[in-house]
Scaffold this motif. Sequence first.
Motif, PDB file in Angstrom:
ATOM      1  N   VAL A  74       0.835  -1.190   0.000  1.00 16.60           N
ATOM      2  CA  VAL A  74       0.000   0.000   0.000  1.00 16.60           C
ATOM      3  C   VAL A  74       0.877   1.249   0.000  1.00 16.60           C
ATOM      4  N   VAL A  75       0.547   2.180  -0.894  1.00 21.99           N
ATOM      5  CA  VAL A  75       1.291   3.435  -1.016  1.00 21.99           C
ATOM      6  C   VAL A  75       0.309   4.584  -0.836  1.00 21.99           C
ATOM      7  N   GLU A  76       0.631   5.476   0.102  1.00 18.68           N
ATOM      8  CA  GLU A  76      -0.218   6.630   0.378  1.00 18.68           C
ATOM      9  C   GLU A  76       0.034   7.743  -0.645  1.00 18.68           C
ATOM     10  N   PRO A  77      -0.973   8.569  -0.920  1.00 14.81           N
ATOM     11  CA  PRO A  77      -0.796   9.664  -1.876  1.00 14.81           C
ATOM     12  C   PRO A  77       0.343  10.605  -1.505  1.00 14.81           C
ATOM     13  N   ASP A  78       0.517  10.923  -0.215  1.00 19.97           N
ATOM     14  CA  ASP A  78       1.579  11.850   0.170  1.00 19.97           C
ATOM     15  C   ASP A  78       2.964  11.239  -0.010  1.00 19.97           C
ATOM     16  N   GLU A  79       3.058   9.898   0.058  1.00 17.02           N
ATOM     17  CA  GLU A  79       4.340   9.237  -0.183  1.00 17.02           C
ATOM     18  C   GLU A  79       4.748   9.373  -1.644  1.00 17.02           C
ATOM     19  N   LEU A  80       3.793   9.275  -2.549  1.00 19.72           N
ATOM     20  CA  LEU A  80       4.084   9.501  -3.962  1.00 19.72           C
ATOM     21  C   LEU A  80       4.422  10.961  -4.227  1.00 19.72           C
ATOM     22  N   GLU A  81       3.760  11.851  -3.507  1.00 18.41           N
ATOM     23  CA  GLU A  81       4.000  13.275  -3.693  1.00 18.41           C
ATOM     24  C   GLU A  81       5.429  13.650  -3.311  1.00 18.41           C
ATOM     25  N   GLN A  82       5.976  12.987  -2.289  1.00 22.02           N
ATOM     26  CA  GLN A  82       7.329  13.291  -1.830  1.00 22.02           C
ATOM     27  C   GLN A  82       8.388  12.943  -2.865  1.00 22.02           C
ATOM     28  N   ILE A  83       8.169  11.879  -3.646  1.00 24.14           N
ATOM     29  CA  ILE A  83       9.171  11.483  -4.638  1.00 24.14           C
ATOM     30  C   ILE A  83       8.813  11.952  -6.035  1.00 24.14           C
ATOM     31  N   SER A  84       7.704  12.697  -6.181  1.00 23.89           N
ATOM     32  CA  SER A  84       7.296  13.209  -7.484  1.00 23.89           C
ATOM     33  C   SER A  84       8.343  14.182  -8.009  1.00 23.89           C
ATOM     34  N   PRO A  85       8.621  14.158  -9.309  1.00 20.49           N
ATOM     35  CA  PRO A  85       9.628  15.078  -9.862  1.00 20.49           C
ATOM     36  C   PRO A  85       9.214  16.535  -9.793  1.00 20.49           C
ATOM     37  N   GLY A  86       7.948  16.783  -9.480  1.00 22.35           N
ATOM     38  CA  GLY A  86       7.493  18.172  -9.383  1.00 22.35           C
ATOM     39  C   GLY A  86       7.370  18.820 -10.743  1.00 22.35           C
ATOM     40  N   ARG A  87       7.615  20.109 -10.777  1.00 22.83           N
ATOM     41  CA  ARG A  87       7.461  20.864 -12.011  1.00 22.83           C
ATOM     42  C   ARG A  87       8.792  21.502 -12.389  1.00 22.83           C
ATOM     43  N   SER A  88       9.257  21.207 -13.587  1.00 23.11           N
ATOM     44  CA  SER A  88      10.514  21.781 -14.045  1.00 23.11           C
ATOM     45  C   SER A  88      10.364  23.279 -14.250  1.00 23.11           C
ATOM     46  N   ARG A  89      11.398  24.000 -13.900  1.00 28.60           N
ATOM     47  CA  ARG A  89      11.439  25.436 -14.171  1.00 28.60           C
ATOM     48  C   ARG A  89      12.227  25.738 -15.439  1.00 28.60           C
ATOM     49  N   THR A  90      13.019  24.763 -15.879  1.00 33.12           N
ATOM     50  CA  THR A  90      13.829  24.963 -17.079  1.00 33.12           C
ATOM     51  C   THR A  90      13.761  23.727 -17.970  1.00 33.12           C
ATOM     52  N   ILE A  91      13.965  23.956 -19.245  1.00 35.60           N
ATOM     53  CA  ILE A  91      14.191  22.882 -20.215  1.00 35.60           C
ATOM     54  C   ILE A  91      15.650  23.002 -20.611  1.00 35.60           C
ATOM     55  N   ASP A  92      16.485  22.206 -19.969  1.00 36.43           N
ATOM     56  CA  ASP A  92      17.930  22.297 -20.150  1.00 36.43           C
ATOM     57  C   ASP A  92      18.376  21.278 -21.196  1.00 36.43           C
ATOM     58  N   ILE A  93      18.690  21.751 -22.391  1.00 35.47           N
ATOM     59  CA  ILE A  93      19.065  20.858 -23.488  1.00 35.47           C
ATOM     60  C   ILE A  93      20.438  20.263 -23.202  1.00 35.47           C
ATOM     61  N   ALA A  94      20.486  18.920 -23.130  1.00 34.97           N
ATOM     62  CA  ALA A  94      21.729  18.221 -22.805  1.00 34.97           C
ATOM     63  C   ALA A  94      22.591  18.000 -24.035  1.00 34.97           C
ATOM     64  N   GLY A  95      21.998  17.946 -25.213  1.00 36.43           N
ATOM     65  CA  GLY A  95      22.750  17.714 -26.441  1.00 36.43           C
ATOM     66  C   GLY A  95      21.828  17.735 -27.637  1.00 36.43           C
ATOM     67  N   PHE A  96      22.442  17.738 -28.830  1.00 36.24           N
ATOM     68  CA  PHE A  96      21.685  17.811 -30.077  1.00 36.24           C
ATOM     69  C   PHE A  96      21.950  16.553 -30.910  1.00 36.24           C
ATOM     70  N   VAL A  97      20.881  16.003 -31.513  1.00 41.89           N
ATOM     71  CA  VAL A  97      20.991  14.805 -32.340  1.00 41.89           C
ATOM     72  C   VAL A  97      20.416  15.093 -33.724  1.00 41.89           C
ATOM     73  N   ASP A  98      20.863  14.326 -34.710  1.00 38.82           N
ATOM     74  CA  ASP A  98      20.303  14.439 -36.054  1.00 38.82           C
ATOM     75  C   ASP A  98      18.877  13.904 -36.053  1.00 38.82           C
ATOM     76  N   LEU A  99      17.967  14.683 -36.614  1.00 41.39           N
ATOM     77  CA  LEU A  99      16.569  14.240 -36.667  1.00 41.39           C
ATOM     78  C   LEU A  99      16.421  12.950 -37.452  1.00 41.39           C
ATOM     79  N   ALA A 100      17.256  12.775 -38.474  1.00 43.90           N
ATOM     80  CA  ALA A 100      17.162  11.570 -39.300  1.00 43.90           C
ATOM     81  C   ALA A 100      17.506  10.306 -38.516  1.00 43.90           C
ATOM     82  N   ASP A 101      18.217  10.458 -37.399  1.00 45.91           N
ATOM     83  CA  ASP A 101      18.607   9.290 -36.606  1.00 45.91           C
ATOM     84  C   ASP A 101      17.536   8.868 -35.608  1.00 45.91           C
ATOM     85  N   VAL A 102      16.493   9.679 -35.436  1.00 42.68           N
ATOM     86  CA  VAL A 102      15.452   9.374 -34.452  1.00 42.68           C
ATOM     87  C   VAL A 102      14.281   8.699 -35.147  1.00 42.68           C
TER      88      VAL A 102
END
Length: 348
Positions: A74-102
Amino acid sequence: MGRPMWTGVLTFGLVSVPVALYTATQSHDVHFHQLQRGTSDRVRNKRVNERTGKEVDYADIVKGYEVTEGEYVVVEPDELEQISPGRSRTIDIAGFVDLADVDPIFFDKTYYLGPRGREYQKVYALLVEALEHAGKAGLAMFAMRGKEYLTAVRSEGGLLELHTMHFADEVRDPHSEVGDLPEKVKLSPQEVKTAEQLIGMLAIEWKPDEWHDTYEEQVKKLVQDKLAGREIAVSTGPAPEATNVIDLMDALRRSLETARKGGPGRGAQEDARRPGADRPRQPLPQANRRQEEHRHQSQPGGEDHQTRQRHRQTAAVPTHQGRALSARRRPRHPAPLHHDPRRTPASR
């Protein structure tokens, strides 16, 4: 003007630009309510304890992960809330890939990314232009609404698009899912060349506005026909037969001849601009094909003329499944609507 569903900052290297996220797609599905037959009473779903049969309040519901049959962690709602990733404030691009490769199978949902203010338009335009020229997409992890996503930011049509993506372990292996996949099939050069010629002759220009959800249109028409008291009839056309391996070359040759004569394919672009061309054409039964070929030979008083007169009284709407909904006026009152007796005229 749309309302942003998220605001934050897009960063790549030392460059950052405030952005807003907007929904890019919408569904036009026709929605129905569930009613009890013969009444206008809505049918509702309730959360019920399967053992006692009693309704359970939402506040008393917890989540359970089944370890073995009938045994849960059994998992309580507040237990899930504690480990939730929350809301990002930034979109931090880690790298760029060729679209043709995706592989497109990794893309899930699309959003628009716009600049959050006129003062940021130059930085935004720089990233749009650079990504378009490079043919690349920026990858970033992004959390929204309590869930973490792998995302790709790309340039398209003068703006940035953000695509949520599937993780690698979410994509199923086709060889373990799809049966009867060809392994080593011997194809003659002539068969490959003929198939390529057929593909070339059936090539059309991509015009998304010419494609429509005909099923949705037919559902709406069905509702309007029932409301107006028109009779609804369903007819089934012949199903297409699979091509036999022995007849493969013959089928390819006949397909090429049909395309050269202006059949489906090259002439489809012109046909798509005509009324009703947004619906796929259905094959006619053999008897009807002969009747269509010799229609110009029919006289006004002949049997074919009378048959055509009867067909003109029925309007057929083709569907994807080879069925047609035909509506014919009948001298009767419209179908009765189910009114809720608990509602007063003022409330309606």
